[in-house]
Design an enzyme around this catalytic site. Sequence first.
Site, PDB file in Angstrom:
ATOM      1  N   GLY A   1       0.376  -1.399  -0.129  1.00  0.00           N
ATOM      2  CA  GLY A   1      -0.285   0.217   0.254  1.00  0.00           C
ATOM      3  C   GLY A   1       0.770   1.261  -0.115  1.00  0.00           C
TER       4      GLY A   1
ATOM      5  N   HIS B   1      11.317  -4.579   7.411  1.00  0.00           N
ATOM      6  CA  HIS B   1      11.678  -4.024   8.420  1.00  0.00           C
ATOM      7  C   HIS B   1      13.695  -3.203   8.140  1.00  0.00           C
ATOM      8  CE1 HIS B   1       7.829  -3.394   9.778  1.00  0.00           C
ATOM      9  NE2 HIS B   1       7.351  -4.887   9.583  1.00  0.00           N
TER      10      HIS B   1
ATOM     11  N   ASP C   1      -6.297  -3.338   5.502  1.00  0.00           N
ATOM     12  CA  ASP C   1      -5.806  -3.909   6.090  1.00  0.00           C
ATOM     13  C   ASP C   1      -6.429  -3.984   7.816  1.00  0.00           C
ATOM     14  OD1 ASP C   1      -3.765  -3.294   4.611  1.00  0.00           O
ATOM     15  OD2 ASP C   1      -3.782  -1.522   5.045  1.00  0.00           O
TER      16      ASP C   1
HETATM   17  N1  GLN Z   1      -1.261  -0.148   3.359  1.00  0.00           N
HETATM   18  C1  GLN Z   1      -0.829  -0.338   4.738  1.00  0.00           C
HETATM   19  C2  GLN Z   1       0.966   0.004   4.494  1.00  0.00           C
HETATM   20  O1  GLN Z   1       0.841  -0.227   3.732  1.00  0.00           O
HETATM   21  C3  GLN Z   1      -0.616  -1.412   5.914  1.00  0.00           C
HETATM   22  C4  GLN Z   1       0.455  -0.560   7.398  1.00  0.00           C
HETATM   23  C5  GLN Z   1       0.293  -2.288   7.978  1.00  0.00           C
HETATM   24  O2  GLN Z   1       0.284  -2.787   7.711  1.00  0.00           O
HETATM   25  N2  GLN Z   1      -0.093  -1.580   8.960  1.00  0.00           N
HETATM   26  O3  GLN Z   1       1.096   1.267   5.593  1.00  0.00           O
END
Ligand code: GLN
Length: 766
Positions: free
Chosen positions: A443, A705, A610
Site C-alpha cells: 500500500g 523492516h 488492512d
Molecule cells: N496499507 C498499509 C501500508 O502499506 C498497511 C500498514 C500496516 O500493515 N500496518 O502502509
Amino acid sequence: MTFSHVLGYPRIGADRELKRAVEAYWQGSLDRDGLESAGRELRARHWAAQREAGLDLVTVGDFAFYDQVLDLSVTLGAVPARFGAEEEIAAGEVGLDTAFRMARGRAPSGEPTAACEMTKYFDTNYHYLVPELHAGQRFRLASSRLFDQVAEAQALGHPVKVSLLGPLTWLWLGKEKGEQSFDRLALLEELLPVYGELLARLGEQGVEWVQLDEPALVQELPTAWQQAYEAAYSVLGRAPVKLLLASYFGGLGDNLNLAVGLPVDGLHIDAVRAPEQLDAVLDRLPGYKVLSVGAIDGRNVWRADLALLRERLASARMRLGRRLWIAPSCSLLHVPVDLTRERDLDPELASWLAFARQKLDETVTLARLLDGRATEVDRRRLEAATEALQARRDSPRIHRPEVADRLAGVEPADHERRSPYGVRAEAQRRALKLPLLPTTTIGSFPQTDAIRAARRALKAGELSRDEYEARMEEEIAYAVARQEALGIDMPVHGEPERNDMVEYFGEQLDGYAFTRFGWVQSYGSRCVKPPVIYGDVSRPGPMTVRWSRYAQSLTDRPMKGMLTGPVTMLQWAFVRDDQPRETTCRQIALALRDEVCDLEAAGIRAIQIDEPALREGLPLRQGEWPAYLAWAVECFRLSAAGVGDETQIHTHMCYSEFNDIIESIAALDADVITIETSRSDMELLDAFREFAYPNEIGPGVYDIHSPNVPDVAWMVALMEKAAERIPVKRLWVNPDCGLKTRRWEEVEPALANMVEAARQLRRRFG
Ligand code: GLN
Ligand code: ZN
C-alpha cells in the site's frame, strides 16, 4: 479513612519531556547528568501531582527511561551475556547504557549488540522488553536505581509505596533461550531470594507498602504456575514490608480463590473490566487484608461516574471500613497525561473525558465521598461528573438514530459475498487478466520529507487545499509511473495523503475525535496518540475514492484501493464505553462498506482492507476468544461483502502467528491475504497448508523492516518454499508490509528484484 493511591503514573510528561531528554541523550546533545536530572525532575513533578491531588501514597518504581520491565530485569541481574555486563552485575551497578543497549542494540557507550525482543504488555499497546531466561540462570541485585528513587521521594517528604512487577509475572513474560530446553518456572527458586533481598532493602529504607503487580493472574494459568504462586508468596510474605498483590486488565476468574488466599497484606482488583468480581472477593477476603478496588478506568479516557461508584462501593466501605483502598484499575501509563492541555478540543466532548491527572482527582474524591468527608471541591466534582455524564447519555452527537437503524437492519446475507471463492476467482481471473504469481505491494510508498512538509504547510494554512491535493497527485503519479516501469502487476496509489492509517480515516468519519496532546507511551521514547471514538460512527462522504480514481486513470493495470479495516480502526483508538465494542465495530464496518462500494463504482477492481490489529484484539482469556473472533470476522465481512464477484478483496496482516486463529482468517473470506513471512522462512505457511487455506496468499518475500535490498535468488528460494505448501496458482509475490518508512533508493532496487524473481518463478512453474 479510605486510602487512595495509583498503581502507576505516566512518566513521559505532559509535553513528552522524557522522549526529548532520552532522544537527546542518544544523539549526544544531552549528557548523562542532564538525562538523570531530567528524570529526577519528572519524578518529582509526578509525585507532587499525586500529593497535590490528595493521594495518601505516592508510587515509586513506575519510572523508567525506557521500560520498567527492562529496569526490573536489570535490577535482578538478568542481563544476557552478549551485553558483556558481568563486571557491572558483580559490582551491583549495571550501567544505564547497558540497559539502553538491551533495549535498542546501541547506546552512546558500549559495543552495538543485538537488542532484546520487545512485545506488547498483555492486551495494551505498551511494549516491554522480554526477559531472556536461561537454564540454570543466576540472579543477584545488580542496580540500586530503585532504592535511589525511594530515597529521592522520601527526601521530598512523600509517603512512599513502591511498585514492582511480581516474580511470577516477570517469569511469565520472559522467554526461554539457549540450546537446552527447560521450564522457566524452574528459575523461581533462584529468583525468590533476590526478591527477598530487594524487599528487605526497601524495608530498611522505611518503606511500608510494596505493590507487586501480578496481572498474569487474570489469565488462564497452568496448575504448576498456580501452585508456584502459593509457594512464592509464602516466602515473600515474610519480608519486612507489607505486600499489596495487584491484579488488573480483567477478572481473576478461576484464580480468584488463589489470589484472595495468598499470605500478603492486601489485594488490588480491577473493578472496571470485571466489576462482578467485587462481591466474590468481599465474601472471601480474610479479615486482616486490605482490598484496593480499581474503580477508575486506567485503560480509557472517560470521566468516571462518581455518583454511581459511590453507590456501588458503599457496601464494600461498610464491610471493610478502613481496609478499603481506592485506585484506578491499572497503572495510568496507558492513558494520556493531562486533559487541561486540550484547549482546542470541543468543550462538551472534553467534559466527558478524564486523563491521568484528572483520574487522580477522581480517585481522591471517590475515596472521600465513601468516607462521608467530601469537601466543597469533591461535591462540585461529583455534581460536574453527574451533569456531564447525563449530557453524554442524551447527546444527539453521540446517539444518531439513523446509524442505529441501519445497524438494526443488517441481515445475515449482508455478510456474504454473492458467490463462493471458486466462482469469484474465475470471474476475477477473466476481469483482471493477471499473470501467474502476480506482483503487488502492501500500500504505502516512502513518506518523503517533501510529503510531510506539504502536510504541515496545509495545516499551517501556508498551502491551500487545492495546492495540497495537486501535490499529492504528483506523488501518486510518481508512484504509479515507478510501478509501471518496474512491472508491478497490481499497483497501488502509494498513500502519500495519509499521515497514519487510522487517523486518516478517523478524521473523515463522524463519531471520531482527535486530541492534540493525548500521547501515550508505546515503547521507549515512542508515543502514539490514539483517536477517541465518542459517538455513533458514520461516513459523511467518500474518503479515498478521488485518490484511487486518479491513480487508476494513469494506468491500464488494475489499481488496488486501500482501506483500514473495522477491527484495526477500533483497536487503535480509545473506544466509547457506553455500548459493547462489537457494536462500535459494526458501525465502522458499515461506514467502510460504503467506501468499498464507492470504490467499486469508481472503477477500482481490487480493494485491500488492512487488518494488522485483528490478532492483538484477542482477549486475555482464551475462553473469550471465540466470541471476539466471531464478531471481528463478521465486521470484516460486513465491510467487504457489498461488491460483485469480479471485484477482488484483499486483506493484509503483518505478524507471523496464525496457528491459533487460522480458521478465523479463512472465515474472513478475502480473495487474497498478504502476510508477513520473510523472517520466518515461510514456516508460518505450515498453518495455512495444514488447514488447507482455500483462497489466495501473498507471503511477504521482502523484509521491509530492514534497509537491505533482498536479492533475486533469495526471494525465488522463499517462493519455492511457499510453493511446497500452497498451490502456485494461488500465490502472490509481494513485500511483508507497507514501504512508507523506507527510501525510494532502497525500494526501487528491491522491487526490481522482486519482479525479476516473479518472472523467473513463472518460467519455472508456468
Ligand atoms: N496499507 C498499509 C501500508 O502499506 C498497511 C500498514 C500496516 O500493515 N500496518 O502502509
Ligand atoms: Zn503490515
